[in-house]
Write a protein that holds these residues in place. Sequence first.
Motif, PDB file in Angstrom:
ATOM      1  N   THR A  21      29.562  33.392 -44.820  1.00 14.21           N
ATOM      2  CA  THR A  21      30.276  34.580 -44.374  1.00 14.21           C
ATOM      3  C   THR A  21      30.284  34.636 -42.854  1.00 14.21           C
ATOM      4  OG1 THR A  21      28.292  35.971 -44.386  1.00 14.21           O
ATOM      5  CG2 THR A  21      29.534  35.792 -46.450  1.00 14.21           C
ATOM      6  N   GLN A  22      31.183  35.455 -42.311  1.00 14.97           N
ATOM      7  CA  GLN A  22      31.218  35.617 -40.862  1.00 14.97           C
ATOM      8  C   GLN A  22      29.963  36.322 -40.360  1.00 14.97           C
ATOM      9  OE1 GLN A  22      35.001  37.550 -39.945  1.00 14.97           O
ATOM     10  NE2 GLN A  22      35.802  35.599 -39.215  1.00 14.97           N
ATOM     11  N   PRO A  52      26.855  33.110 -40.792  1.00 18.60           N
ATOM     12  CA  PRO A  52      27.469  31.775 -40.894  1.00 18.60           C
ATOM     13  C   PRO A  52      26.478  30.658 -41.202  1.00 18.60           C
ATOM     14  CG  PRO A  52      27.363  32.505 -38.613  1.00 18.60           C
ATOM     15  CD  PRO A  52      26.988  33.690 -39.449  1.00 18.60           C
ATOM     16  N   THR A  66      36.074  38.079 -44.396  1.00 19.40           N
ATOM     17  CA  THR A  66      36.475  36.678 -44.284  1.00 19.40           C
ATOM     18  C   THR A  66      35.282  35.781 -44.580  1.00 19.40           C
ATOM     19  OG1 THR A  66      38.172  37.180 -42.631  1.00 19.40           O
ATOM     20  CG2 THR A  66      37.413  34.901 -42.757  1.00 19.40           C
ATOM     21  N   ILE A  67      35.502  34.748 -45.386  1.00 18.31           N
ATOM     22  CA  ILE A  67      34.457  33.782 -45.696  1.00 18.31           C
ATOM     23  C   ILE A  67      34.973  32.381 -45.357  1.00 18.31           C
ATOM     24  CG2 ILE A  67      33.444  35.217 -47.497  1.00 18.31           C
ATOM     25  CD1 ILE A  67      34.820  33.482 -49.583  1.00 18.31           C
ATOM     26  N   HIS A  68      34.056  31.429 -45.311  1.00 15.03           N
ATOM     27  CA  HIS A  68      34.400  30.050 -44.980  1.00 15.03           C
ATOM     28  C   HIS A  68      33.942  29.140 -46.119  1.00 15.03           C
ATOM     29  CE1 HIS A  68      35.313  31.530 -40.968  1.00 15.03           C
ATOM     30  NE2 HIS A  68      34.122  32.127 -40.968  1.00 15.03           N
ATOM     31  N   SER A 114      33.718  25.249 -48.005  1.00 15.52           N
ATOM     32  CA  SER A 114      33.711  23.791 -47.861  1.00 15.52           C
ATOM     33  C   SER A 114      33.704  23.193 -49.259  1.00 15.52           C
ATOM     34  CB  SER A 114      32.474  23.319 -47.083  1.00 15.52           C
ATOM     35  OG  SER A 114      32.465  23.827 -45.765  1.00 15.52           O
ATOM     36  N   GLN A 159      37.643  22.316 -45.278  1.00 15.27           N
ATOM     37  CA  GLN A 159      36.870  23.432 -44.741  1.00 15.27           C
ATOM     38  C   GLN A 159      37.868  24.496 -44.312  1.00 15.27           C
ATOM     39  OE1 GLN A 159      34.622  21.002 -41.813  1.00 15.27           O
ATOM     40  NE2 GLN A 159      32.779  21.499 -42.970  1.00 15.27           N
ATOM     41  N   VAL A 160      37.955  25.562 -45.098  1.00 15.64           N
ATOM     42  CA  VAL A 160      39.006  26.559 -44.908  1.00 15.64           C
ATOM     43  C   VAL A 160      38.399  27.953 -44.853  1.00 15.64           C
ATOM     44  CG1 VAL A 160      40.685  25.094 -46.096  1.00 15.64           C
ATOM     45  CG2 VAL A 160      39.422  26.814 -47.394  1.00 15.64           C
ATOM     46  N   SER A 161      39.159  28.860 -44.269  1.00 16.09           N
ATOM     47  CA  SER A 161      38.782  30.275 -44.224  1.00 16.09           C
ATOM     48  C   SER A 161      39.622  31.048 -45.225  1.00 16.09           C
ATOM     49  CB  SER A 161      38.980  30.843 -42.815  1.00 16.09           C
ATOM     50  OG  SER A 161      38.164  30.167 -41.881  1.00 16.09           O
ATOM     51  N   PHE A 188      43.806  32.274 -48.608  1.00 14.41           N
ATOM     52  CA  PHE A 188      43.524  31.396 -47.479  1.00 14.41           C
ATOM     53  C   PHE A 188      44.207  31.907 -46.213  1.00 14.41           C
ATOM     54  CE2 PHE A 188      43.319  27.896 -50.874  1.00 14.41           C
ATOM     55  CZ  PHE A 188      41.957  28.067 -51.029  1.00 14.41           C
ATOM     56  N   ASP A 229      44.905  30.876 -41.898  1.00 14.81           N
ATOM     57  CA  ASP A 229      44.857  29.900 -40.801  1.00 14.81           C
ATOM     58  C   ASP A 229      44.648  28.471 -41.303  1.00 14.81           C
ATOM     59  OD1 ASP A 229      45.123  32.011 -38.980  1.00 14.81           O
ATOM     60  OD2 ASP A 229      42.947  32.314 -38.905  1.00 14.81           O
TER      61      ASP A 229
END
Length: 203
Positions: free
Chosen positions: A100-101, A104, A134-136, A138, A151-153, A180, A182
């Motif tokens: 998570t933001q 991280p 927002t999460i990231h 992989s 690897q996406v947001s 998704f 960006d």
Amino acid sequence: NGDTTARQIAIKLIGYVNQLSLLVTPPREANGLRIKLLENDPVVIRVFTSQNAFGFQTSVSKIINVPFEYVHLSFPKEVKGMVIRKAPRVRTKIICSVATQQAPDQKSSGIITNLSCSGALLDSTQPIAAKGETIHLSFRINLHAIDTLLQVSAVVRSQFSDEDGSAPNGRKLYHQGLEFVDLQPNDTLVLQSMIYHRIVEQP
């Protein structure tokens, strides 16, 4: 064609001569360096528009350098295609790492149970993030024996849970609907290729 079998690269169609040749821009790395091609190298082409997906096999007929660089591809004998009226989702079972933001460096795990070019459904045994956060992610996608790390947001658009303890060990299972954000062009290309493969070649 060692370079072309190990990756997927976006190119542009310049034009074509019916039943004779396709003219395309040469494939290049993200840094602009041209990827080596040889005549007779086999190539698989994927074409995506707003409502259609096409695919066909071809080969390199001629590489032109003067007055500008372009590549002749053999005209395809067969083209497979499908009309796509909205972003389709395919069922998956992809293990992913999530951060998570807010934290991280703290990674948790989940399973992507369906996937599209615009989002995914992420299952986990604990809530990943609140709606709107927002999460990231992989995760790896294997397509045509090519293993690609994405690897996406993504933004959490919805969240709900099972009340019947359907997760392992009878624990509650949480579902996060993700959008998704960006996405890089190559990430979009990989996702589109996977979606295309599932809905056209493995309907």
